[in-house]
Design a protein around this motif. Structure first.
Motif, PDB file in Angstrom:
ATOM      1  N   ILE A   8      48.272  44.133  26.701  1.00 17.24           N
ATOM      2  CA  ILE A   8      47.674  42.955  27.333  1.00 17.24           C
ATOM      3  C   ILE A   8      48.383  42.553  28.620  1.00 17.24           C
ATOM      4  CG2 ILE A   8      46.685  42.051  25.190  1.00 17.24           C
ATOM      5  CD1 ILE A   8      48.981  39.969  25.168  1.00 17.24           C
ATOM      6  N   SER A   9      49.539  43.123  28.885  1.00 17.30           N
ATOM      7  CA  SER A   9      50.286  42.808  30.104  1.00 17.30           C
ATOM      8  C   SER A   9      49.888  43.674  31.296  1.00 17.30           C
ATOM      9  CB  SER A   9      51.786  42.955  29.853  1.00 17.30           C
ATOM     10  OG  SER A   9      52.201  42.028  28.887  1.00 17.30           O
ATOM     11  N   LYS A  10      48.972  44.585  31.098  1.00 13.16           N
ATOM     12  CA  LYS A  10      48.542  45.450  32.198  1.00 13.16           C
ATOM     13  C   LYS A  10      47.856  44.631  33.278  1.00 13.16           C
ATOM     14  CE  LYS A  10      48.018  49.666  29.571  1.00 13.16           C
ATOM     15  NZ  LYS A  10      47.151  50.711  29.092  1.00 13.16           N
ATOM     16  N   ASN A  11      47.816  45.189  34.478  1.00 16.70           N
ATOM     17  CA  ASN A  11      47.207  44.499  35.614  1.00 16.70           C
ATOM     18  C   ASN A  11      45.714  44.276  35.452  1.00 16.70           C
ATOM     19  OD1 ASN A  11      49.526  44.089  37.088  1.00 16.70           O
ATOM     20  ND2 ASN A  11      49.385  46.062  38.112  1.00 16.70           N
ATOM     21  N   LYS A  12      45.048  45.203  34.761  1.00 18.38           N
ATOM     22  CA  LYS A  12      43.612  45.007  34.633  1.00 18.38           C
ATOM     23  C   LYS A  12      43.289  44.099  33.450  1.00 18.38           C
ATOM     24  CE  LYS A  12      42.331  49.322  32.307  1.00 18.38           C
ATOM     25  NZ  LYS A  12      41.434  50.478  32.485  1.00 18.38           N
ATOM     26  N   LEU A  13      42.044  43.702  33.395  1.00 16.71           N
ATOM     27  CA  LEU A  13      41.605  42.810  32.321  1.00 16.71           C
ATOM     28  C   LEU A  13      41.547  43.559  31.000  1.00 16.71           C
ATOM     29  CD1 LEU A  13      38.753  41.063  34.273  1.00 16.71           C
ATOM     30  CD2 LEU A  13      40.812  39.956  33.419  1.00 16.71           C
ATOM     31  N   VAL A  14      41.924  42.850  29.943  1.00 18.54           N
ATOM     32  CA  VAL A  14      41.893  43.414  28.601  1.00 18.54           C
ATOM     33  C   VAL A  14      41.126  42.452  27.701  1.00 18.54           C
ATOM     34  CG1 VAL A  14      43.252  44.211  26.632  1.00 18.54           C
ATOM     35  CG2 VAL A  14      44.135  44.527  28.956  1.00 18.54           C
ATOM     36  N   LYS A  73      44.551  38.674  31.374  1.00 19.75           N
ATOM     37  CA  LYS A  73      44.782  39.205  32.713  1.00 19.75           C
ATOM     38  C   LYS A  73      46.266  39.066  32.992  1.00 19.75           C
ATOM     39  CE  LYS A  73      43.227  39.128  37.442  1.00 19.75           C
ATOM     40  NZ  LYS A  73      42.245  38.596  38.387  1.00 19.75           N
ATOM     41  N   ASN A  74      46.921  40.186  33.248  1.00 21.61           N
ATOM     42  CA  ASN A  74      48.371  40.207  33.492  1.00 21.61           C
ATOM     43  C   ASN A  74      49.158  39.537  32.373  1.00 21.61           C
ATOM     44  OD1 ASN A  74      47.939  41.466  36.007  1.00 21.61           O
ATOM     45  ND2 ASN A  74      47.531  39.492  36.938  1.00 21.61           N
ATOM     46  N   GLY A  75      48.725  39.720  31.138  1.00 26.02           N
ATOM     47  CA  GLY A  75      49.440  39.185  29.990  1.00 26.02           C
ATOM     48  C   GLY A  75      49.153  37.730  29.675  1.00 26.02           C
ATOM     49  N   VAL A  76      48.280  37.094  30.448  1.00 28.12           N
ATOM     50  CA  VAL A  76      47.945  35.687  30.242  1.00 28.12           C
ATOM     51  C   VAL A  76      46.528  35.589  29.685  1.00 28.12           C
ATOM     52  CG1 VAL A  76      47.613  33.455  31.383  1.00 28.12           C
ATOM     53  CG2 VAL A  76      49.435  34.990  32.153  1.00 28.12           C
ATOM     54  N   GLN A  77      46.381  34.820  28.626  1.00 25.07           N
ATOM     55  CA  GLN A  77      45.052  34.626  28.053  1.00 25.07           C
ATOM     56  C   GLN A  77      44.250  33.710  28.977  1.00 25.07           C
ATOM     57  OE1 GLN A  77      43.733  32.079  24.433  1.00 25.07           O
ATOM     58  NE2 GLN A  77      44.430  34.026  23.595  1.00 25.07           N
ATOM     59  N   VAL A  78      43.105  34.212  29.452  1.00 22.03           N
ATOM     60  CA  VAL A  78      42.284  33.427  30.373  1.00 22.03           C
ATOM     61  C   VAL A  78      40.996  32.934  29.722  1.00 22.03           C
ATOM     62  CG1 VAL A  78      43.221  34.482  32.469  1.00 22.03           C
ATOM     63  CG2 VAL A  78      41.245  35.528  31.351  1.00 22.03           C
ATOM     64  N   TRP A  79      40.708  33.418  28.501  1.00 21.19           N
ATOM     65  CA  TRP A  79      39.491  33.012  27.792  1.00 21.19           C
ATOM     66  C   TRP A  79      39.621  33.387  26.333  1.00 21.19           C
ATOM     67  CZ3 TRP A  79      35.734  36.290  25.489  1.00 21.19           C
ATOM     68  CH2 TRP A  79      34.533  35.660  25.123  1.00 21.19           C
ATOM     69  N   ARG A  80      39.000  32.558  25.484  1.00 13.20           N
ATOM     70  CA  ARG A  80      38.982  32.836  24.046  1.00 13.20           C
ATOM     71  C   ARG A  80      37.730  32.210  23.459  1.00 13.20           C
ATOM     72  NH1 ARG A  80      43.661  32.297  19.563  1.00 13.20           N
ATOM     73  NH2 ARG A  80      42.333  32.205  17.728  1.00 13.20           N
TER      74      ARG A  80
END
Length: 98
Positions: A8-14, A73-80
């Protein structure tokens, strides 16, 4: 799932899908997630986490119902969100975070 934090810390979206084999809505989401991945290609990674086989991860992320989706995105949760999400809604949401 020891490398979950790394993924989940990758640069792309996960997009993370917490699911269960016995869950009807989870089965409904399976082809939708495949279509989203096919539509977005390398823009996103999709990871499926079976809650019955990964209970410690399920508890750590406080997953109470399935399916539960999380976008990182970059290890930060942006949506749930929990429950069924339509294909077009997911694609628009993912593109808005790209």
């Amino acid at each position: 799932m020891s490398n979950f934090s790394e993924i989940i810390s990758k640069n792309k979206l996960v997009l993370v899908d917490f699911y269960a084999e016995w869950c009807g809505p989870c089965k409904t989401m399976h082809p939708i997630l495949k279509e989203v991945k096919d539509a977005l290609g390398d823009e996103i990674s999709v990871i499926k986490i079976n809650i019955d086989k990964n209970q410690s991860l399920t508890e750590k992320y406080r997953v109470k119902g399935v399916p539960t989706f999380m976008l990182y995105k970059n290890g930060v949760q942006v949506w749930r969100q929990s429950g069924i999400v339509q294909k077009n809604e997911l694609i628009m949401l993912i593109k808005s975070h790209n």
